[in-house]
Design a protein around this motif. Structure first.
Motif, PDB file in Angstrom:
ATOM      1  N   ALA A   1       0.831  -1.198   0.000  1.00 25.17           N
ATOM      2  CA  ALA A   1       0.000   0.000   0.000  1.00 25.17           C
ATOM      3  C   ALA A   1       0.867   1.251   0.000  1.00 25.17           C
ATOM      4  CB  ALA A   1      -0.905  -0.008   1.227  1.00 25.17           C
ATOM      5  N   ALA A   2       0.588   2.157  -0.931  1.00 25.95           N
ATOM      6  CA  ALA A   2       1.332   3.408  -1.017  1.00 25.95           C
ATOM      7  C   ALA A   2       0.347   4.546  -0.790  1.00 25.95           C
ATOM      8  CB  ALA A   2       1.995   3.540  -2.378  1.00 25.95           C
ATOM      9  N   THR A   3       0.488   5.319   0.257  1.00 25.50           N
ATOM     10  CA  THR A   3      -0.406   6.422   0.556  1.00 25.50           C
ATOM     11  C   THR A   3       0.033   7.648  -0.214  1.00 25.50           C
ATOM     12  OG1 THR A   3       0.925   7.207   2.401  1.00 25.50           O
ATOM     13  CG2 THR A   3      -0.685   5.475   2.869  1.00 25.50           C
ATOM     14  N   PHE A   4      -0.787   8.705  -0.165  1.00 25.97           N
ATOM     15  CA  PHE A   4      -0.389   9.931  -0.854  1.00 25.97           C
ATOM     16  C   PHE A   4       0.855  10.540  -0.218  1.00 25.97           C
ATOM     17  CE2 PHE A   4      -0.450  14.346  -2.150  1.00 25.97           C
ATOM     18  CZ  PHE A   4      -0.681  14.214  -3.510  1.00 25.97           C
ATOM     19  N   ALA A   5       1.099  10.215   1.045  1.00 26.93           N
ATOM     20  CA  ALA A   5       2.312  10.724   1.698  1.00 26.93           C
ATOM     21  C   ALA A   5       3.543  10.278   0.925  1.00 26.93           C
ATOM     22  CB  ALA A   5       2.377  10.237   3.138  1.00 26.93           C
ATOM     23  N   GLU A   6       3.561   9.006   0.472  1.00 30.09           N
ATOM     24  CA  GLU A   6       4.710   8.535  -0.312  1.00 30.09           C
ATOM     25  C   GLU A   6       4.734   9.195  -1.688  1.00 30.09           C
ATOM     26  OE1 GLU A   6       6.299   4.262   1.258  1.00 30.09           O
ATOM     27  OE2 GLU A   6       5.022   4.267  -0.512  1.00 30.09           O
ATOM     28  N   THR A   7       3.562   9.383  -2.274  1.00 29.55           N
ATOM     29  CA  THR A   7       3.506  10.066  -3.571  1.00 29.55           C
ATOM     30  C   THR A   7       4.095  11.461  -3.449  1.00 29.55           C
ATOM     31  OG1 THR A   7       1.513   8.827  -4.151  1.00 29.55           O
ATOM     32  CG2 THR A   7       1.977  10.800  -5.437  1.00 29.55           C
TER      33      THR A   7
ATOM     34  N   LEU B   1       5.831  16.759 -13.724  1.00 30.00           N
ATOM     35  CA  LEU B   1       5.574  15.617 -12.854  1.00 30.00           C
ATOM     36  C   LEU B   1       4.076  15.413 -12.635  1.00 30.00           C
ATOM     37  CD1 LEU B   1       8.371  16.164 -10.175  1.00 30.00           C
ATOM     38  CD2 LEU B   1       8.447  14.762 -12.238  1.00 30.00           C
ATOM     39  N   VAL B   2       3.363  16.511 -12.424  1.00 26.86           N
ATOM     40  CA  VAL B   2       1.921  16.414 -12.199  1.00 26.86           C
ATOM     41  C   VAL B   2       1.220  15.872 -13.436  1.00 26.86           C
ATOM     42  CG1 VAL B   2      -0.187  17.732 -11.749  1.00 26.86           C
ATOM     43  CG2 VAL B   2       1.901  18.213 -10.447  1.00 26.86           C
ATOM     44  N   GLN B   3       1.536  16.432 -14.588  1.00 25.57           N
ATOM     45  CA  GLN B   3       0.905  15.972 -15.813  1.00 25.57           C
ATOM     46  C   GLN B   3       1.284  14.526 -16.129  1.00 25.57           C
ATOM     47  OE1 GLN B   3      -1.238  17.669 -18.328  1.00 25.57           O
ATOM     48  NE2 GLN B   3      -1.692  18.669 -16.367  1.00 25.57           N
ATOM     49  N   GLY B   4       2.534  14.147 -15.868  1.00 21.75           N
ATOM     50  CA  GLY B   4       2.950  12.764 -16.079  1.00 21.75           C
ATOM     51  C   GLY B   4       2.146  11.805 -15.225  1.00 21.75           C
ATOM     52  N   ALA B   5       1.933  12.190 -13.949  1.00 18.71           N
ATOM     53  CA  ALA B   5       1.164  11.346 -13.040  1.00 18.71           C
ATOM     54  C   ALA B   5      -0.280  11.228 -13.490  1.00 18.71           C
ATOM     55  CB  ALA B   5       1.239  11.909 -11.622  1.00 18.71           C
ATOM     56  N   LEU B   6      -0.905  12.356 -13.813  1.00 17.59           N
ATOM     57  CA  LEU B   6      -2.322  12.352 -14.187  1.00 17.59           C
ATOM     58  C   LEU B   6      -2.562  11.621 -15.503  1.00 17.59           C
ATOM     59  CD1 LEU B   6      -3.364  15.976 -13.160  1.00 17.59           C
ATOM     60  CD2 LEU B   6      -3.791  13.846 -11.933  1.00 17.59           C
ATOM     61  N   GLN B   7      -1.671  11.823 -16.455  1.00 19.11           N
ATOM     62  CA  GLN B   7      -1.853  11.161 -17.751  1.00 19.11           C
ATOM     63  C   GLN B   7      -1.714   9.648 -17.615  1.00 19.11           C
ATOM     64  OE1 GLN B   7       0.921  13.141 -20.371  1.00 19.11           O
ATOM     65  NE2 GLN B   7      -0.126  15.111 -20.136  1.00 19.11           N
ATOM     66  N   HIS B   8      -0.818   9.211 -16.742  1.00 21.84           N
ATOM     67  CA  HIS B   8      -0.661   7.769 -16.562  1.00 21.84           C
ATOM     68  C   HIS B   8      -1.870   7.173 -15.838  1.00 21.84           C
ATOM     69  CE1 HIS B   8       1.436   3.991 -16.429  1.00 21.84           C
ATOM     70  NE2 HIS B   8       1.249   3.903 -15.116  1.00 21.84           N
ATOM     71  N   ILE B   9      -2.383   7.892 -14.831  1.00 22.12           N
ATOM     72  CA  ILE B   9      -3.606   7.417 -14.162  1.00 22.12           C
ATOM     73  C   ILE B   9      -4.746   7.326 -15.178  1.00 22.12           C
ATOM     74  CG2 ILE B   9      -5.346   7.947 -12.417  1.00 22.12           C
ATOM     75  CD1 ILE B   9      -3.137   9.361 -10.820  1.00 22.12           C
ATOM     76  N   ARG B  10      -4.868   8.343 -16.019  1.00 21.63           N
ATOM     77  CA  ARG B  10      -5.909   8.331 -17.060  1.00 21.63           C
ATOM     78  C   ARG B  10      -5.769   7.111 -17.962  1.00 21.63           C
ATOM     79  NH1 ARG B  10      -4.656  12.437 -21.541  1.00 21.63           N
ATOM     80  NH2 ARG B  10      -3.089  10.799 -21.804  1.00 21.63           N
ATOM     81  N   ASP B  11      -4.539   6.842 -18.420  1.00 15.87           N
ATOM     82  CA  ASP B  11      -4.309   5.712 -19.324  1.00 15.87           C
ATOM     83  C   ASP B  11      -4.629   4.384 -18.647  1.00 15.87           C
ATOM     84  OD1 ASP B  11      -3.487   7.582 -21.164  1.00 15.87           O
ATOM     85  OD2 ASP B  11      -1.344   7.208 -20.877  1.00 15.87           O
ATOM     86  N   MET B  12      -4.228   4.237 -17.388  1.00 12.91           N
ATOM     87  CA  MET B  12      -4.484   2.991 -16.675  1.00 12.91           C
ATOM     88  C   MET B  12      -5.970   2.816 -16.376  1.00 12.91           C
ATOM     89  SD  MET B  12      -1.640   1.515 -16.626  1.00 12.91           S
ATOM     90  CE  MET B  12      -2.119   0.136 -15.602  1.00 12.91           C
TER      91      MET B  12
ATOM     92  N   ALA C   1      -0.832  20.317  -5.192  1.00 17.44           N
ATOM     93  CA  ALA C   1      -2.191  20.393  -4.652  1.00 17.44           C
ATOM     94  C   ALA C   1      -3.208  19.914  -5.679  1.00 17.44           C
ATOM     95  CB  ALA C   1      -2.506  21.825  -4.227  1.00 17.44           C
ATOM     96  N   ASP C   2      -2.998  20.276  -6.943  1.00 22.54           N
ATOM     97  CA  ASP C   2      -3.888  19.806  -8.009  1.00 22.54           C
ATOM     98  C   ASP C   2      -3.830  18.289  -8.119  1.00 22.54           C
ATOM     99  OD1 ASP C   2      -4.653  22.398  -8.692  1.00 22.54           O
ATOM    100  OD2 ASP C   2      -2.978  22.628 -10.101  1.00 22.54           O
ATOM    101  N   LEU C   3      -2.631  17.740  -8.025  1.00 22.91           N
ATOM    102  CA  LEU C   3      -2.477  16.290  -8.122  1.00 22.91           C
ATOM    103  C   LEU C   3      -3.219  15.592  -6.989  1.00 22.91           C
ATOM    104  CD1 LEU C   3      -1.193  13.764  -9.360  1.00 22.91           C
ATOM    105  CD2 LEU C   3       0.851  14.220  -7.991  1.00 22.91           C
TER     106      LEU C   3
END
Length: 499
Positions: free
Chosen positions: A25-31, A51-62, A81-83
């Motif tokens: 389990a990885a919490t947002f604290a680790e993110t 970094l934010v866009q990379g994270a969001l785009q990968h979540i979208r793809d998955m 904060a947006d992430l």
């Protein structure tokens, strides 16, 4: 006794694995921790929005892949904060738990760096990584090399699952559990091959010698192999050390091998150090091993993201006192390149083989609050003469493609003029030492016994045949009285003494 956790605080140079699964389990604290470490320290100086866009785009793809869910990534989302807000929103929409969606976020951030050596480790991944550097691993018991896009078995470990299977040296691993290895990097291939002790996989392999495919089911087992092994060639007082990895015991095992040479009764006149397919390890091990060859000198220069240059020195070492040849190839990476480049720049060694991998970056392993870890690229390194290694590699002084011919070339450059070469139990034996090679020295041809052309060319200086695969041996035996074929206890041996 090994100090298993000491390495976590040290900068390391390692052959990296890209590990995309997040078992814990990885919490947002680790993110958030990963985000801040990368933003503040990564060599490439990434932007927050990247970094934010990379994270969001990968979540979208998955999300689309896993649940056919279409999520919209807004261009204005460019802060931590947006992430956090988007992750919380999408978590509710998709019903994912923290470990999944935060794992995707971390994976997306790191993918945006285009740096396969910056890696998130779960606790289990961390153990796998450490074990691989220490040459202790769970696996099938074969070593691979990548050649023209193919993953070729270069060596099968004795008393391993692979040794009890139909697999042979030279087989090409095509698929693992139905997953194709086509277009994969060596790092990505290891992802498919790794697994827990006792787990099984179905391997599909292609055997060029028989032009056929076969499937082999193997069970993984725990194995610990030496990090460095040494022995003397039969002729000329030349020592040989095979260095498999730069782990915590590597320098001690190297020292033991050198001590054994000095006690052998035969004066050491030269040394062949073999780092072919050695993917790296700890910086401290590379520095300590360099101290077995040189009294004092610069090991490398490193620069950080701000261009600040730092010198790393070898001190209180000792001069090895004999010429050294280092065998390298495309699998010689990171710490192997660091040591090879330093010894060459100081005039201690020459490199023989093919151009090295080209990993001239240094990483640090950082523990995260949840017990996981981040291996982060902090520096680029250069040899003492400021040669660039990253994405380039080191070009050998003697460029030789064939495995066996590389050994012959190294020994010839050290003054060896007398040879005995044979095949034994799948190895190529050169002046008494067996080498795991993909191709045997001898084979039966339509018109009689044939010999590996590259080996013969290096042996007798016949450059005109060097590009061929095999040549008929008889004409060369007739033309060169110093070249003799013998049968010793049922083993065909080619002997040669040059002028």
């Amino acid at each position: 006794m090994k100090r298993w956790m000491k390495w976590l605080a040290a900068v390391i140079i390692a052959f990296s694995l890209v590990l995309p699964d997040f078992a814990k389990a990885a919490t947002f604290a680790e993110t958030e921790e990963v985000f801040r470490h990368v933003l503040e320290s990564h060599l490439s100086k990434p932007q927050e929005s990247q970094l934010v866009q990379g994270a969001l785009q990968h979540i979208r793809d998955m999300a689309e892949k896993e649940k056919n869910m279409r999520l919209a990534v807004r261009a204005q989302d460019d802060t931590l904060a947006d992430l956090r807000t988007r992750i919380q929103e999408w978590k509710r929409l998709g019903g994912w738990d923290d470990s999944v969606i935060n794992g995707w976020a971390i994976e997306g951030m790191l993918a945006s760096l285009d740096d396969p050596h910056t890696t998130f480790f779960t606790e289990q991944d961390l153990l796998f990584f450490q074990s691989s550097v220490e040459n202790q691993f769970v696996g099938f018991g074969f070593r691979l090399r990548i050649q023209e896009g193919s993953f070729i078995i270069r060596e099968i470990v004795p008393e391993s699952p692979a040794s009890a299977s139909p697999l042979q040296r030279g087989d090409r691993i095509v698929e693992v559990d139905g997953e194709s290895l086509a277009d994969k990097t060596l790092e990505e291939a290891y992802l498919y091959l790794r697994g827990e002790e006792g787990s099984e996989s179905l391997l599909k392999v292609y055997r060029p010698s028989e032009d056929r495919y076969l499937e082999v089911k193997l069970q993984r087992a725990l194995m610990t192999l030496p990090e460095a092994v040494g022995e003397m060639f039969d002729r000329g007082g030349i020592g040989y050390i095979r260095l498999e990895t730069f782990g915590s015991d590597a320098v001690y095992q190297m020292q033991d091998a050198l001590n054994a040479f000095s006690k052998s009764g035969t004066p050491l006149t030269g040394l062949v150090l073999d780092v072919r397919d050695n993917g790296g390890g700890y910086l401290s091990a590379a520095r300590d091993i360099a101290g077995l060859f040189m009294e004092e000198g610069i090991l490398m220069y490193t620069t950080n993201r701000n261009g600040v240059e730092v010198e790393t020195w070898v001190r209180n070492g000792r001069d090895i006192g004999v010429p050294v040849r280092i065998l390298v190839n495309g699998g010689s990476a990171s710490a192997s390149e660091l040591l090879s480049g330093a010894l060459r720049d100081h005039g201690i060694a020459e490199l023989v083989g093919t151009t090295t991998y080209g990993k001239g970056s240094a990483q640090q392993v950082l523990l995260l609050s949840g017990g996981d870890a981040l291996k982060l690229t902090l520096n680029e390194y250069f040899t003492p003469k400021r040669t660039v290694v990253n994405h380039v590699g080191l070009k050998p002084d003697l460029m030789v493609e064939d495995d066996g011919a590389q050994v012959v070339a190294a020994l010839r450059s050290l003054g060896i003029r007398s040879w005995e070469i044979s095949d034994r139990d799948g190895d190529t034996v050169i002046n008494g030492i067996p080498f795991p090679t993909v191709h045997p020295v001898f084979r039966e041809g339509v018109d009689g016994l044939e010999v590996r052309a590259a080996v013969l060319a290096e042996l007798i200086g016949a450059a005109d045949i060097g590009l061929l695969e095999y040549v008929r041996l008889a004409p060369y035996l007739e033309a060169n009285p110093s070249l003799q074929l013998q049968n010793k206890n049922g083993e065909i041996t080619l002997s040669y003494t040059s002028k």
